[in-house]
Design a protein around this motif. Structure first.
Motif, mmCIF file in Angstrom:
data_model
loop_
_atom_site.group_PDB
_atom_site.id
_atom_site.type_symbol
_atom_site.label_atom_id
_atom_site.label_comp_id
_atom_site.label_asym_id
_atom_site.label_seq_id
_atom_site.Cartn_x
_atom_site.Cartn_y
_atom_site.Cartn_z
ATOM 1 N N ASN A 299 -34.445 59.465 103.280
ATOM 2 C CA ASN A 299 -35.892 59.534 103.070
ATOM 3 C C ASN A 299 -36.247 60.053 101.677
ATOM 4 O OD1 ASN A 299 -36.155 58.570 105.637
ATOM 5 N ND2 ASN A 299 -37.121 60.402 106.498
ATOM 6 N N GLU A 300 -35.469 61.023 101.199
ATOM 7 C CA GLU A 300 -35.730 61.540 99.841
ATOM 8 C C GLU A 300 -35.496 60.445 98.806
ATOM 9 O OE1 GLU A 300 -32.964 64.780 99.352
ATOM 10 O OE2 GLU A 300 -33.473 65.496 101.365
ATOM 11 N N LEU A 301 -34.470 59.632 99.041
ATOM 12 C CA LEU A 301 -34.185 58.548 98.094
ATOM 13 C C LEU A 301 -35.262 57.468 98.151
ATOM 14 C CD1 LEU A 301 -30.379 58.608 98.680
ATOM 15 C CD2 LEU A 301 -31.442 58.835 96.422
ATOM 16 N N ILE A 302 -35.830 57.252 99.336
ATOM 17 C CA ILE A 302 -36.942 56.292 99.442
ATOM 18 C C ILE A 302 -38.128 56.811 98.631
ATOM 19 C CG2 ILE A 302 -38.676 55.343 101.027
ATOM 20 C CD1 ILE A 302 -36.479 55.167 103.165
ATOM 21 N N GLU A 303 -38.379 58.110 98.742
ATOM 22 C CA GLU A 303 -39.513 58.689 98.010
ATOM 23 C C GLU A 303 -39.329 58.579 96.502
ATOM 24 O OE1 GLU A 303 -39.978 62.636 99.583
ATOM 25 O OE2 GLU A 303 -40.580 61.864 101.549
ATOM 26 N N ALA A 304 -38.079 58.614 96.059
ATOM 27 C CA ALA A 304 -37.815 58.564 94.612
ATOM 28 C C ALA A 304 -37.536 57.140 94.109
ATOM 29 C CB ALA A 304 -36.624 59.457 94.291
ATOM 30 N N ALA A 305 -37.555 56.164 95.037
ATOM 31 C CA ALA A 305 -37.186 54.795 94.644
ATOM 32 C C ALA A 305 -38.306 54.131 93.842
ATOM 33 C CB ALA A 305 -36.873 53.974 95.885
ATOM 34 N N ASP A 306 -37.937 53.182 92.971
ATOM 35 C CA ASP A 306 -38.961 52.423 92.242
ATOM 36 C C ASP A 306 -38.990 50.957 92.665
ATOM 37 O OD1 ASP A 306 -36.582 51.727 91.094
ATOM 38 O OD2 ASP A 306 -37.154 52.213 89.028
ATOM 39 N N CYS A 307 -38.146 50.588 93.630
ATOM 40 C CA CYS A 307 -38.197 49.231 94.192
ATOM 41 C C CYS A 307 -37.394 49.245 95.492
ATOM 42 C CB CYS A 307 -37.585 48.215 93.218
ATOM 43 S SG CYS A 307 -37.643 46.514 93.824
ATOM 44 N N LEU A 308 -37.959 48.648 96.545
ATOM 45 C CA LEU A 308 -37.274 48.624 97.838
ATOM 46 C C LEU A 308 -37.033 47.190 98.270
ATOM 47 C CD1 LEU A 308 -39.459 51.351 99.579
ATOM 48 C CD2 LEU A 308 -37.064 51.625 98.891
ATOM 49 N N LEU A 309 -35.797 46.928 98.677
ATOM 50 C CA LEU A 309 -35.469 45.623 99.252
ATOM 51 C C LEU A 309 -35.245 45.841 100.748
ATOM 52 C CD1 LEU A 309 -34.591 42.639 99.312
ATOM 53 C CD2 LEU A 309 -32.317 43.386 98.534
ATOM 54 N N ALA B 125 -44.556 43.128 97.915
ATOM 55 C CA ALA B 125 -44.835 42.546 96.597
ATOM 56 C C ALA B 125 -44.268 41.135 96.545
ATOM 57 C CB ALA B 125 -44.215 43.412 95.510
ATOM 58 N N VAL B 126 -43.101 40.962 97.165
ATOM 59 C CA VAL B 126 -42.511 39.624 97.273
ATOM 60 C C VAL B 126 -42.015 39.430 98.702
ATOM 61 C CG1 VAL B 126 -40.740 38.024 96.449
ATOM 62 C CG2 VAL B 126 -41.708 39.708 94.872
ATOM 63 N N ALA B 127 -42.398 38.323 99.307
ATOM 64 C CA ALA B 127 -41.944 37.995 100.657
ATOM 65 C C ALA B 127 -40.843 36.950 100.565
ATOM 66 C CB ALA B 127 -43.120 37.461 101.480
ATOM 67 N N ARG C 123 -46.955 53.284 99.610
ATOM 68 C CA ARG C 123 -47.447 51.912 99.335
ATOM 69 C C ARG C 123 -47.379 51.563 97.854
ATOM 70 N NH1 ARG C 123 -49.508 49.701 104.583
ATOM 71 N NH2 ARG C 123 -49.014 51.501 105.852
ATOM 72 N N SER C 124 -47.211 52.584 97.027
ATOM 73 C CA SER C 124 -47.181 52.314 95.584
ATOM 74 C C SER C 124 -45.828 51.732 95.131
ATOM 75 C CB SER C 124 -47.454 53.617 94.822
ATOM 76 O OG SER C 124 -46.559 54.622 95.262
ATOM 77 N N VAL C 125 -44.808 51.872 95.974
ATOM 78 C CA VAL C 125 -43.486 51.360 95.577
ATOM 79 C C VAL C 125 -43.401 49.873 95.892
ATOM 80 C CG1 VAL C 125 -40.987 51.614 95.889
ATOM 81 C CG2 VAL C 125 -42.487 53.597 96.147
ATOM 82 N N PRO C 126 -43.067 49.041 94.881
ATOM 83 C CA PRO C 126 -42.981 47.600 95.156
ATOM 84 C C PRO C 126 -41.892 47.295 96.181
ATOM 85 C CG PRO C 126 -42.329 48.103 92.881
ATOM 86 C CD PRO C 126 -42.827 49.370 93.488
ATOM 87 N N LEU C 127 -42.260 46.439 97.131
ATOM 88 C CA LEU C 127 -41.371 46.183 98.266
ATOM 89 C C LEU C 127 -41.093 44.685 98.368
ATOM 90 C CD1 LEU C 127 -41.931 47.959 101.671
ATOM 91 C CD2 LEU C 127 -41.553 45.509 101.636
ATOM 92 N N ILE C 128 -39.811 44.368 98.469
ATOM 93 C CA ILE C 128 -39.388 42.981 98.695
ATOM 94 C C ILE C 128 -38.953 42.905 100.152
ATOM 95 C CG2 ILE C 128 -37.708 41.202 98.065
ATOM 96 C CD1 ILE C 128 -37.367 42.952 95.388
ATOM 97 N N HIS C 129 -39.520 41.999 100.907
ATOM 98 C CA HIS C 129 -39.210 41.952 102.342
ATOM 99 C C HIS C 129 -38.538 40.622 102.689
ATOM 100 C CE1 HIS C 129 -40.683 43.305 106.608
ATOM 101 N NE2 HIS C 129 -39.399 43.020 106.583
ATOM 102 N N LEU C 130 -37.251 40.706 103.045
ATOM 103 C CA LEU C 130 -36.469 39.535 103.460
ATOM 104 C C LEU C 130 -36.385 39.543 104.983
ATOM 105 C CD1 LEU C 130 -34.444 37.181 103.143
ATOM 106 C CD2 LEU C 130 -32.687 38.872 102.549
#
Lengths: 52, 532
Positions: B226-236, B276-278, B255-262
């Motif tokens: 969870n701490e790493l999610i909070e510090a992340a700048d992009c999530l896949l 941000a990208v689907a 919600r501010s972290v750009p999220l790519i959802h596969l």
């Protein structure tokens, strides 16, 4: 089984619905099945018993 | 062909569901007219929510007499319809093979799921002259995924560009990785690009938990993820619905972290978090495409993220150090963390741990380490019913006869399913069942402690000796009251391949310490949420 084997293993002829269910599951090579019988599906159970 | 009589059709559905998880092939179960059919509901909803291919047969009334108060008659198709991906009602004996072929196709295509095949008595008992051609089957539909779809190429390019720019990207993986068998593709992408991987309970085993890029469980319970999610700048996000538990009731990620959802099911994308990208498609195919799109600059990416990647084992070691008092606890009753540590030590890489809903699943979800990628941890997180442990263990043991299978369940969940110990014994399964015995409906009691100031209502059980019960049922039974007894008890259970072994582990009865997060005496209860 290979597709050739699957095709050559297809049954034919007169059979009840329960046996047809069991034959399709045999051709699909399904694993263990789990259930508790009742009159409605007993032809299916009977077909499983004779295929074992 | 093997068919096992079960003592409750719910268990048959659970066992079929677990079999399917281990093999990616449809699990098969059946229930007779009425109560047999309606007892399937809970197991089928687990399969529906978890995307598990299951084919369930239900016997139905003889249509010559339907709706004349026949015994056990009900609107069973209507009761079961929302519990499955599709209901197939067979109206003619002649159409049985065609509609079974359809059941396989529905169960394994797209996002896999359960199919109900409802068979009236007169259809099952009636006869027809079949031809061999009637029994044609599409072999691609006999395992999930039947076929794979790749995400749109332009979307992959946008996602790759976003990942390439990220300094601290993180991959969040759910249960979809198992259905897609995308382990190699995930590991290749993570290692080539130096991107750490977090998992949900269902996603455990996406990469080995002991891999240096594994940051463990995220969401309701977390080590460092969870701490790493909070510090992340992009999530896949891969094969994950981002539901309540994965997101701590929708608090994570920001919600501010750009999220790519596969994701394989298009309508799940954006349901809880706008991406941000689907990327609509199969997890393995999508990960392969992303790895290809990023391959050229992989060396640079790895160099730029070298410090970030090196952080992960360091932080994990620090977490272990902090958790060591619990992991190494010698207290009596047994500390749940110590039980998890002993499971980590005792279970070999090819073993399967089936985790019941309730806190047995949460503790092991957080603390159990898979040693290799694959289906080595099976929690029923589709519906999170308690009671899955034993029947799930039966299905897993039949699916992987060579692998040690351990099922961990609470005492409340085991009480639901005690009769199935007879099934496991009859089947000659060398399955180990670990009963977490706290003489309580533990999760409820912990909630009553935390939220209702210790006003306990209907959350205590009578103290039972499950080892003695197991022995009386012809199984092996070991009662463990001291944690130092655990290694020998687990070794004995894993070694005995001729009959089930029940290990009755006496764990804490202190409701302040039943949940995995922290000592609940310091818990913060937030309005609208529930404590962890």
């Amino acid at each position: 089984m290979s597709e050739t084997d699957r095709a050559s293993n297809r049954p034919s002829g007169r059979m009840n619905g329960g046996r047809a269910m069991a034959e399709m599951l045999r051709l699909a090579e399904v694993g263990p099945m789990f259930g508790m019988g009742g009159f409605q599906l007993l032809p299916f159970y009977d077909a499983l018993a004779s295929s074992a | 062909m093997s068919h096992f009589l079960i003592n409750d059709e719910r268990c048959g559905a659970f066992a079929a569901e677990a079999y399917a998880r281990v093999t990616n092939r449809p699990g098969v179960c059946d229930g007779t007219l009425g109560p047999g059919a309606t007892n399937l509901v809970t197991g089928l909803v687990e399969a529906l929510n978890a995307g598990t291919p299951v084919i369930a047969f239900a016997g139905d009334t003889n249509r010559s007499h339907s709706w004349k108060n026949m015994t056990q008659e009900s609107r069973q198709v209507e009761i079961l319809r929302p519990a499955v991906k599709e209901v197939i009602r067979v109206e003619q004996t002649a159409r049985v093979p065609e509609l079974l072929a359809r059941a396989f196709a529905v169960a394994t295509s797209g996002r896999a799921g359960p199919v109900l095949v409802d068979v009236p008595e007169d259809v099952c008992h009636g006869s027809h002259d079949f031809t061999a051609e009637d029994f044609a089957l599409d072999p691609t539909t006999l395992q999930a995924p039947a076929r794979r779809i790749r995400p749109d190429r332009a979307d992959v390019a946008r996602a790759a560009a976003m990942l390439a720019q990220a300094k601290r990207p993180l991959i969040l993986v759910g249960g979809g990785i198992h259905w897609s068998q995308g382990y190699q593709a995930l590991l290749k992408l993570a290692e080539a690009q130096a991107i750490p991987v977090a998992h949900t309970m269902s996603g455990k085993g996406a990469i080995p938990c002991i891999h240096p890029l594994s940051v463990g469980l995220f969401g309701r319970y977390s080590r460092i993820a969870n701490e790493l999610i909070e510090a992340a700048d992009c999530l896949l996000v891969v094969g994950c619905k981002l539901g309540e538990i994965a997101t701590k009731r929708y608090q994570l990620p920001a919600r501010s972290v750009p999220l790519i959802h596969l994701e394989i099911l298009a309508e799940e994308i954006g349901r809880c978090f706008p991406p941000a990208v689907a990327l609509w498609g199969d997890a393995r195919a999508g990960l392969e495409d992303l790895a290809d799109a990023l391959a050229e600059d992989a060396r640079t990416a790895r160099a730029q993220r070298a410090d970030y990647a090196a952080e992960i084992p360091r932080r994990m070691a620090a977490w272990r150090e902090e958790a060591s008092a619990r992991l190494d606890s010698s207290e009596r009753p047994v500390h749940m963390a110590r039980l998890c540590r002993e499971l980590n030590r005792a279970l070999p890489a090819d073993s399967i741990l089936v985790a019941d809903g309730g806190f047995a699943g949460h503790w092991t979800g957080l603390l159990y380490d898979t040693k290799t990628a694959g289906r080595h941890f099976i929690p029923d997180r589709g519906f999170a019913s308690i009671g899955y442990g034993l029947p799930g263990g039966i299905g897993a043991a039949l699916a992987a006869p060579a692998a040690p299978v351990v099922a961990i369940t609470g005492d409340a969940g085991f009480n639901m399913m005690l009769g199935e110990l007879e099934t496991a014994r009859r089947a000659g399964l060398g399955l180990t069942i670990v009963v977490v015995n706290n003489a309580a409906s533990g999760y409820v009691k912990a909630l009553q402690y935390a939220v209702f100031r210790g006003r306990y209502q209907s959350s205590d059980l009578v103290e039972m000796d499950y080892a003695a019960i197991a022995r009386a049922m012809g199984c092996a039974g070991v009662r463990v009251e001291d944690p130092d007894q655990l290694p020998a008890a687990l070794a004995a259970g894993i070694t005995d391949r001729s009959r089930p072994t029940v290990i009755d582990v006496i764990v804490t009865r202190d409701p302040a310490r039943m949940l995995p997060a922290v000592d609940n005496r310091t818990i913060e209860v937030r309005e609208g949420d529930r404590p962890a």
